[in-house]
Structures are given as structure tokens and as C-alpha cells.
Write a protein that holds these residues in place. Structure first.
Motif, PDB file in Angstrom:
ATOM      1  N   LEU A  75       8.951 -19.582 -23.706  1.00 18.11           N
ATOM      2  CA  LEU A  75      10.227 -18.887 -23.791  1.00 18.11           C
ATOM      3  C   LEU A  75      10.046 -17.389 -23.567  1.00 18.11           C
ATOM      4  N   LYS A  76       9.041 -16.797 -24.221  1.00 22.11           N
ATOM      5  CA  LYS A  76       8.813 -15.367 -24.073  1.00 22.11           C
ATOM      6  C   LYS A  76       8.449 -14.994 -22.642  1.00 22.11           C
ATOM      7  N   SER A  77       7.702 -15.841 -21.987  1.00 26.04           N
ATOM      8  CA  SER A  77       7.279 -15.530 -20.625  1.00 26.04           C
ATOM      9  C   SER A  77       8.358 -15.838 -19.601  1.00 26.04           C
ATOM     10  N   GLY A  78       9.325 -16.677 -19.989  1.00 29.79           N
ATOM     11  CA  GLY A  78      10.360 -17.081 -19.041  1.00 29.79           C
ATOM     12  C   GLY A  78       9.836 -18.018 -17.969  1.00 29.79           C
ATOM     13  N   ARG A  79       8.657 -18.613 -18.205  1.00 28.47           N
ATOM     14  CA  ARG A  79       8.001 -19.452 -17.206  1.00 28.47           C
ATOM     15  C   ARG A  79       8.883 -20.612 -16.742  1.00 28.47           C
ATOM     16  N   ASN A  80       9.411 -21.382 -17.707  1.00 28.99           N
ATOM     17  CA  ASN A  80      10.183 -22.567 -17.337  1.00 28.99           C
ATOM     18  C   ASN A  80      11.448 -22.206 -16.564  1.00 28.99           C
ATOM     19  N   LEU A  81      12.099 -21.145 -17.007  1.00 30.12           N
ATOM     20  CA  LEU A  81      13.327 -20.719 -16.334  1.00 30.12           C
ATOM     21  C   LEU A  81      13.028 -20.305 -14.893  1.00 30.12           C
ATOM     22  N   LYS A  82      11.928 -19.616 -14.699  1.00 30.71           N
ATOM     23  CA  LYS A  82      11.547 -19.179 -13.352  1.00 30.71           C
ATOM     24  C   LYS A  82      11.261 -20.372 -12.453  1.00 30.71           C
ATOM     25  N   ILE A  83      10.626 -21.404 -13.028  1.00 31.98           N
ATOM     26  CA  ILE A  83      10.325 -22.601 -12.233  1.00 31.98           C
ATOM     27  C   ILE A  83      11.616 -23.281 -11.788  1.00 31.98           C
ATOM     28  N   TYR A  84      12.559 -23.425 -12.728  1.00 27.77           N
ATOM     29  CA  TYR A  84      13.836 -24.052 -12.365  1.00 27.77           C
ATOM     30  C   TYR A  84      14.562 -23.256 -11.285  1.00 27.77           C
ATOM     31  N   GLU A  85      14.589 -21.950 -11.436  1.00 27.44           N
ATOM     32  CA  GLU A  85      15.345 -21.136 -10.484  1.00 27.44           C
ATOM     33  C   GLU A  85      14.678 -21.111  -9.120  1.00 27.44           C
ATOM     34  N   ARG A  86      13.362 -21.166  -9.089  1.00 26.83           N
ATOM     35  CA  ARG A  86      12.666 -21.253  -7.809  1.00 26.83           C
ATOM     36  C   ARG A  86      12.933 -22.607  -7.157  1.00 26.83           C
ATOM     37  N   TYR A  87      12.937 -23.662  -7.968  1.00 24.57           N
ATOM     38  CA  TYR A  87      13.204 -25.002  -7.455  1.00 24.57           C
ATOM     39  C   TYR A  87      14.625 -25.089  -6.895  1.00 24.57           C
ATOM     40  N   LEU A  88      15.584 -24.512  -7.633  1.00 23.33           N
ATOM     41  CA  LEU A  88      16.973 -24.505  -7.163  1.00 23.33           C
ATOM     42  C   LEU A  88      17.116 -23.755  -5.846  1.00 23.33           C
ATOM     43  N   LYS A  89      16.407 -22.654  -5.738  1.00 26.47           N
ATOM     44  CA  LYS A  89      16.480 -21.847  -4.517  1.00 26.47           C
ATOM     45  C   LYS A  89      15.926 -22.614  -3.328  1.00 26.47           C
ATOM     46  N   GLU A  90      14.840 -23.377  -3.581  1.00 25.63           N
ATOM     47  CA  GLU A  90      14.190 -24.101  -2.487  1.00 25.63           C
ATOM     48  C   GLU A  90      14.898 -25.415  -2.159  1.00 25.63           C
ATOM     49  N   LYS A  91      15.317 -26.148  -3.194  1.00 26.19           N
ATOM     50  CA  LYS A  91      15.884 -27.481  -2.994  1.00 26.19           C
ATOM     51  C   LYS A  91      17.410 -27.489  -2.999  1.00 26.19           C
ATOM     52  N   GLY A  92      18.005 -26.563  -3.732  1.00 29.30           N
ATOM     53  CA  GLY A  92      19.458 -26.502  -3.781  1.00 29.30           C
ATOM     54  C   GLY A  92      20.098 -27.389  -4.819  1.00 29.30           C
ATOM     55  N   TYR A  93      19.301 -28.122  -5.581  1.00 29.33           N
ATOM     56  CA  TYR A  93      19.865 -29.028  -6.586  1.00 29.33           C
ATOM     57  C   TYR A  93      18.808 -29.347  -7.646  1.00 29.33           C
ATOM     58  N   LEU A  94      19.255 -29.884  -8.778  1.00 33.13           N
ATOM     59  CA  LEU A  94      18.378 -30.423  -9.812  1.00 33.13           C
ATOM     60  C   LEU A  94      18.830 -31.843 -10.124  1.00 33.13           C
ATOM     61  N   SER A  95      17.931 -32.661 -10.601  1.00 36.89           N
ATOM     62  CA  SER A  95      18.304 -33.992 -11.064  1.00 36.89           C
ATOM     63  C   SER A  95      19.185 -33.851 -12.304  1.00 36.89           C
ATOM     64  N   PRO A  96      19.893 -34.900 -12.721  1.00 35.07           N
ATOM     65  CA  PRO A  96      20.668 -34.808 -13.970  1.00 35.07           C
ATOM     66  C   PRO A  96      19.808 -34.357 -15.152  1.00 35.07           C
ATOM     67  N   ARG A  97      18.608 -34.923 -15.271  1.00 33.11           N
ATOM     68  CA  ARG A  97      17.732 -34.520 -16.368  1.00 33.11           C
ATOM     69  C   ARG A  97      17.309 -33.060 -16.220  1.00 33.11           C
ATOM     70  N   GLY A  98      17.003 -32.669 -14.984  1.00 34.01           N
ATOM     71  CA  GLY A  98      16.632 -31.283 -14.744  1.00 34.01           C
ATOM     72  C   GLY A  98      17.769 -30.336 -15.073  1.00 34.01           C
ATOM     73  N   THR A  99      19.005 -30.750 -14.778  1.00 32.91           N
ATOM     74  CA  THR A  99      20.175 -29.933 -15.093  1.00 32.91           C
ATOM     75  C   THR A  99      20.303 -29.727 -16.596  1.00 32.91           C
ATOM     76  N   TYR A 100      20.066 -30.788 -17.350  1.00 34.92           N
ATOM     77  CA  TYR A 100      20.131 -30.697 -18.810  1.00 34.92           C
ATOM     78  C   TYR A 100      19.099 -29.708 -19.352  1.00 34.92           C
ATOM     79  N   TYR A 101      17.872 -29.836 -18.887  1.00 35.80           N
ATOM     80  CA  TYR A 101      16.824 -28.953 -19.405  1.00 35.80           C
ATOM     81  C   TYR A 101      16.963 -27.526 -18.876  1.00 35.80           C
TER      82      TYR A 101
END
Length: 361
Positions: free
Chosen positions: A172-198
Motif C-alpha cells: 500500500l505504501k509503495s503503491g505497487r499494486n495500484l501501479k500494476i493495475y493502471e499499467r495493465y489498464l493502459k496496455e489492455k484497456g480492460y480488467l477482468s471482473p475479479r481484477g475490477t473488484y481488486y
């Protein structure tokens, strides 16, 4: 007796890894360590336990690293742990027994993941994870972060507990997970339902409330989530609504959780707390007392907070009755709370206070 490979991915875990490996060393038959770029002594420490320490170039994908560790495993079953996980001695005994007696019909075994303990070692937060799987099933990890094993076939449940300790530096402090999601969204344009929840959870934890609301709503609208994630999403979404003073939407969302399953104590506590904060004590009492009539769901693998099912509603009923001036009922509920938690400092203080109130009448 079956054989077990322990498969782990690690990075900069020199302060945690000993406790983890010590807890299962001698029980598992093989230890596979996949290091994703440690700069400390993690690899040196792991080398004291196994000669199977491998490097994996980090590509912002936890599943990729875990799947690599599973490919390297050679035993009949694979167990996974994080570096800040460990087993207590009583659970090590249970693991040895499971190893000896596990039925070959099971492709996977679920184990309780305890992520919250109080000062007395009692569970405050837990849920179940897929922990032990057959190597021959070739189950794969999915999602770049908050990854999960896609299992199938007969799945068993064990009372073995995996304890999660605190990390030196949180994601949480590093923002690692959030950065991964946002990079994935930028590259793929979508998240799975589970990915959207997390992703929604990460946004909420970073106080990006309005964005979190949007993602929680998007997740629930898919109607494709796991029942337990749907309930948890309603709870989290309500917290977001409360945060920006949209109380009616928050309550509506909490009530929506009842569509997925029988009411959960954790949700009813949220409703009770809301009315308590509004000083509507009789309405708060209704929800806290309702919890005491509920039965904890069996075979529930979702998030559970045991205190919400007894101690919290009892202690909060005592508080509410005190506010209403009914000290006798307040003391009755407080005494019941004490029976559930004899060492509760709050309940002991309440008891002294309420006894003085009654003696002064």
C-alpha cells in the motif's frame, strides 16, 4: 504419504523468510524459491534451506512468477506461501497429518488464511485460499496482482491455519499494486471482473474514493463476481458512500448484500454503527441484536470477522442501552460480551461504570 513441494516467490524478505521456512522445514519434501530481484540477503538465507533458488525477471505480473515456481516443482502436491506467512506448531502437526492421510480424490485443498490477530492471538480477520494442489493438474495462476489459482475438480477444506505476518514495507505504501493495475489498464484497456473488484479496493485504500465507487459499481454490474466478493464489494462500496456523506446510497448498498446470501454479521454491524453515530440508538440496537440471531455460514471461504458475530454486537448493545439510560440492560449485554472475551479491557471498564450507575439509582 504424499510428497509436497513448497513453491515461493520472494523479493527483499530477509526479515521475514526465516520464520516462514523454519515453520515448514522438514515437513515439505522440496523447497522452490523464485527470487524476483532481491537486493538484500534473501537469497543467501534461502540457500541455507534449499539449493533450489532461482531468478526470475520481474515483469509486473505475480501470476507469471508463481507459474514459473510451479513449473519447477517436482513433487506430487504443491504448497504456496508468501515470505511473511508461517504456520504455528499446532498447524504444522495438522499439515503432517494431512500429508499422511490426504485423499487422492482431491485436486486442491483450501486452508484458512488468518490476516488479523488480536493481542491474545485470537483471529480477527480470516478467509480461505487454495493452498495445496496436485502437480499433475497443472493449475495456473491468473491475474497480474491479487492473483489466484484456477482450480477445478474435487476441492477439500482443511482446518490448517496459515498466519500472515506484517511486512517490513507494505504494498500500500509503495503503491505497487495500484501501479500494476493502471499499467495493465493502459496496455489492455480492460480488467477482468475479479481484477475490477481488486482495483476498486486499491483505489479505496489510496483514498481515491470517487474512482473506487465507479469500479465497485462496475464490478457489481457485471453479475459475474464470486458470491463472497459481491458481498465484500457491497460492504466496501457502502464505506465509500459514507465517506462522501451519501448515507442513503450506502444503506441501500448494504441492503443489496442480502440479495446474495443471508445477512452477514459484518454488514449488519456497519448498519448498526451508522445508526449509533446518528444517535438513533433503538435502530442501532435492532441491527446489533439481529446479529445475535444469525448463524455463521458454513463452508464460507470469504472474509470473516469473528468478533462481528458475537462480541461486537453485545458490547455495542451495552453502549446503546447506556445512552438510552437503561443501565440494567446495558450491564446484561456487557456481561455477555465479557463471557465471549474475558480479557476485554473495554468490557471490564464498562462493567465498573455500569455497576456504579446502577448502585447510584
Amino acid at each position: 504419504m504424499v510428497t509436497i513441494s513448497l513453491a515461493m516467490i520472494v523479493k527483499n524478505e530477509e526479515k521475514n523468510i526465516r520464520r516462514c521456512l523454519n515453520s515448514v522445514y522438514g515437513v515439505v519434501d522440496e523447497i522452490i524459491i523464485v527470487d524476483t530481484g532481491s537486493k538484500d540477503k534473501t537469497k543467501e538465507i534461502c540457500s541455507l534451506y534449499t539449493d533450489k533458488v532461482y531468478d526470475f525477471k520481474w515483469i509486473d505480473d505475480f501470476s507469471a512468477a508463481r507459474n514459473y515456481s510451479y513449473e519447477l516443482a517436482t513433487m506430487e502436491y504443491i504448497l504456496w506461501l508468501d515470505a511473511d506467512d508461517y504456520l504455528l506448531p499446532e498447524d504444522v502437526i495438522k499439515l503432517k497429518k494431512l500429508k499422511k492421510n490426504i485423499s487422492s480424490e482431491y485436486n486442491a485443498i483450501m486452508m484458512k488464511y488468518v490476516t488479523g490477530l488480536d493481542s491474545k492471538g485470537n483471529e480477527t480477520f480470516s478467509y480461505y485460499r487454495e493452498r495445496l494442489t496436485k502437480k499433475s493438474c497443472n493449475f495456473q495462476w491468473n491475474e497480474p496482482v491479487h492473483e489466484y489459482l484456477d482450480t477445478s475438480g474435487p476441492i477439500g477444506e482443511s482446518n490448517i491455519r496459515i498466519i500472515h505476518g506484517k511486512k517490513r514495507k507494505t504494498a500500500l505504501k509503495s503503491g505497487r499494486n495500484l501501479k500494476i493495475y493502471e499499467r495493465y489498464l493502459k496496455e489492455k484497456g480492460y480488467l477482468s471482473p475479479r481484477g475490477t473488484y481488486y482495483y476498486a479496493r486499491e483505489l479505496k485504500d489510496h483514498n481515491r474514493i470517487k474512482e473506487a465507487i465507479n469500479q465497485y459499481e462496475l464490478f457489481l454490474d457485471t453479475n459475474m463476481g464470486w458470491l463472497e466478493d459481491n458481498i465484500a464489494a457491497c460492504s466496501d462500496l457502502a464505506k465509500c458512500y459514507f465517506e462522501i456523506n451519501l448515507d442513503t446510497l450506502a444503506l441501500t448498498t448494504l441492503f443489496k448484500s442480502f440479495l446474495y446470501d443471508t445477512p452477514r454479521a459484518e454488514v449488519c454491524c456497519q448498519i448498526g454503527y451508522h445508526y449509533q453515530e446518528k444517535e438513533e440508538y433503538e435502530r442501532a440496537i435492532y441491527w446489533f441484536q439481529l446479529i445475535l440471531t444469525l448463524k455463521m455460514p458454513k463452508n464460507c471461504w470469504g472474509f470473516m470477522q469473528p468478533d462481528c458475530w458475537a462480541y461486537i454486537p453485545l458490547i455495542e448493545c451495552a453502549v446503546c442501552y447506556d445512552r438510552l439510560g437503561d443501565y440494567k440492560k446495558a450491564l446484561q449485554f456487557n456481561n455477555r460480551a465479557l463471557k465471549h472475551k474475558p480479557d476485554s479491557i473495554q468490557a471490564k471498564r464498562n462493567q465498573d461504570y455500569l455497576q456504579k450507575k446502577l448502585s447510584a439509582l
